[in-house]
Design an enzyme around this catalytic site. Structure first.
Site, PDB file in Angstrom:
ATOM      1  N   THR A 194      30.562  68.997  21.621  1.00 63.14           N
ATOM      2  CA  THR A 194      30.962  68.942  20.491  1.00 63.14           C
ATOM      3  C   THR A 194      30.655  67.688  19.805  1.00 63.14           C
ATOM      4  OG1 THR A 194      32.903  68.204  21.137  1.00 63.14           O
ATOM      5  CG2 THR A 194      32.839  70.670  20.779  1.00 63.14           C
ATOM      6  N   ASP A 195      30.860  67.400  18.486  1.00 61.53           N
ATOM      7  CA  ASP A 195      30.821  66.103  17.834  1.00 61.53           C
ATOM      8  C   ASP A 195      32.163  65.596  17.515  1.00 61.53           C
ATOM      9  OD1 ASP A 195      31.508  67.591  15.711  1.00 61.53           O
ATOM     10  OD2 ASP A 195      29.283  67.819  14.643  1.00 61.53           O
ATOM     11  N   PHE A 196      32.252  64.577  16.603  1.00 67.40           N
ATOM     12  CA  PHE A 196      33.625  64.109  16.350  1.00 67.40           C
ATOM     13  C   PHE A 196      34.411  64.902  15.633  1.00 67.40           C
ATOM     14  CE2 PHE A 196      31.015  63.217  12.624  1.00 67.40           C
ATOM     15  CZ  PHE A 196      31.757  63.225  11.610  1.00 67.40           C
TER      16      PHE A 196
END
Length: 141
Positions: free
Chosen positions: A19-21
């Site tokens: 996942t990203d932020f």
């Protein structure tokens, strides 16, 4: 002969590292999921990529992605259990075309059209007959 093939499926769990932020799956993670699925499809067909590179089909060969057209429709999130489907669409002289789909249950999240080329010594080469036969085995009877 029609271009109808049986799709191959693998489950993929989304981890934090995917996942990203924002907590959504980072776009490049889908590429890794689809690469795993293509590798597992080859393995299920009895095609050992290391053996092919070591010359099991005569000369050392390997597969490279030549092109990919990808459509990101909906996001996945951490802990989702996804299914990656890989379906052969066409078998050419030196290449094969695949369609890949990433699903969360029945919901389509990402789709891609992928062209993979057989390579020997840095140049495209015809698929060896035994490799072609294994792809042809994906056609329903």
């Amino acid at each position: 002969m029609t271009n109808v093939f049986v799709p191959h499926r693998i489950p993929v769990r989304v981890y934090y590292e995917d996942t990203d932020f924002s907590g959504l799956v980072y776009h490049a993670s889908y590429l890794r999921f689809m690469e795993r699925a293509r590798t597992e499809m080859l393995r299920a067909l009895g095609l050992d990529q290391k053996a092919l590179l070591d010359g099991a089909a005569g000369a050392p060969i390997f597969f490279v992605v030549r092109s990919m057209d990808i459509d990101f429709r909906r996001p996945a999130t951490m802990d989702d259990l996804l299914t990656v489907e890989t379906e052969a669409r066409e078998i050419g002289g030196a290449s094969f075309a695949l369609e890949q789909r990433v699903l969360r249950q029945a919901e389509l999240l990402v789709s891609a059209k992928v062209t993979v080329v057989c390579v020997e010594a840095g140049r495209a080469r015809r698929l060896p007959p035994e490799v072609r036969a294994k792809f042809e085995s994906l056609r329903p009877d």
